[in-house]
Design a protein around this motif. Sequence first.
Motif, short mmCIF file in Angstrom:
data_model
loop_
_atom_site.label_atom_id
_atom_site.label_comp_id
_atom_site.label_asym_id
_atom_site.label_seq_id
_atom_site.Cartn_x
_atom_site.Cartn_y
_atom_site.Cartn_z
N SER A 1 0.81 -1.22 0.00
CA SER A 1 0.00 0.00 0.00
C SER A 1 0.84 1.26 0.00
O SER A 1 0.33 2.35 -0.27
N VAL A 2 2.13 1.14 0.32
CA VAL A 2 3.01 2.30 0.37
C VAL A 2 4.18 2.07 -0.58
O VAL A 2 4.98 1.15 -0.40
N THR B 1 2.57 6.49 -3.75
CA THR B 1 1.74 6.91 -2.61
C THR B 1 2.04 8.36 -2.24
O THR B 1 3.18 8.72 -1.97
N THR C 1 -0.85 8.73 3.49
CA THR C 1 -1.61 7.66 4.13
C THR C 1 -2.31 8.21 5.36
O THR C 1 -1.67 8.82 6.23
N SER D 1 -6.99 2.09 6.75
CA SER D 1 -5.92 2.86 6.13
C SER D 1 -6.43 3.42 4.81
O SER D 1 -6.91 2.66 3.95
N VAL E 1 -5.35 5.35 1.54
CA VAL E 1 -4.11 5.63 0.81
C VAL E 1 -4.43 6.50 -0.40
O VAL E 1 -5.19 6.10 -1.29
N GLU F 1 -3.18 7.74 -3.65
CA GLU F 1 -2.15 7.20 -4.53
C GLU F 1 -2.26 7.74 -5.95
O GLU F 1 -3.29 8.27 -6.36
#
Length: 391
Positions: free
Chosen positions: A266-267, A271, A274, A285, A287, A289
């Motif tokens: 996810s990172v 990104t 967050t 979370s 995100v 992006e």
Amino acid sequence: MGEARPQQPILRQGYLPYDIVLNILARLPVKSVIRFRYISKSYNSSITAPNFISTHLKNIKDSHDNDNDSDNGFVIHMPSVTDNIGFQRPVCTVALDRTFDKISELGIPFDFHYIYTQIVGSCNGLLCLANSANVVYLWNPSIRIFKRLPDTCLGRLKDVTLGFAYHPENNDYKVVRISCLSLFTHEIEVYTLSSDSWRSVGTTGLTATNVMVYDKNHPLPIPLVNGALHWVSNVVEGEENHRSRMVMAFDVNSERFRELALPDGSVDENTFQTFLALFKGKLASIVWEHSEQPGTRYSIWVMKEYGVIESWNKLFVVPFEGVAYCIAFTEYGSLLVRYINDQVEAQGFKFVLVDTETLHEKKDPDIQHYSSVATFMESLVLFDGANVVSY
């Protein structure tokens, strides 16, 4: 010794017994219950007793949990920017969680004469508010009381982030303040409502000196999940000072930190930011992006089993045609963003509310200013001590 039982009023024949009346009152809305405080000293004593307040609060929560089809959840939001010239006291707006339809407005009963104000959090009907001068208030608008918290016990404050939590083991409330004095130097203090004081807890539980706790969650409140407050943090490792993101969870009971990993994948370099939030009682979370298409995209992950990193699950992907800044994520899964595109006129932005499951947009949620938002419920929760004001 047990809690003193208030003297029961003498009732005429044919009237309901006192215990049954109290049982009925414990299921009524706050405004209806408050009226009974003025009938007699006995009723006032019963309604303000800790056992009654706890029972009433439990009934409200049970009603909320058992009625998933109706919009019985509330949010409260307030402008985070005010004008010092011709200052007007900020107003909190209570709205329905799913739609942000306005229910009422609540004038803030204390002075916040500073450019930056925020809702730190909300627990059991208590709101925690703070301003840019590090002045913190607790406020229960349902029963019209508030108190200003004492000043910090730390020597100085810098780059402050705040969290607000309920401590169920002691039926108490805590405010956690982290001051980042330099890149990896933190001072942490905890305010406890029962003692009405701050205590320095140093850097308790920060397992490494290369962790930087920072508040990039604003305007979302720091989420309280499983008895812990959660911050996104940077970790710097190796000779090349490689940076990675993780979650630092501050346990409200032990007052120690623990590390939690963000969702795998996810990172990365795509990104932008967050955020952490609460979603149906679980840690989420959000995100922000990079999208292959022009515009903004948010991926929303939920930790299904707390503390189990493998249980992170991507639930929603929400695309926007233009630039969209996340403002709030509610218990029902409504994502509120400040939306910017070529078609926006006048003020240069508008607010859009999106149902993350259906992607249905409500384009005019009646929000005029950049706001901080928290979930909200009515309650009878009281507090006492110094600086308590009824209005």
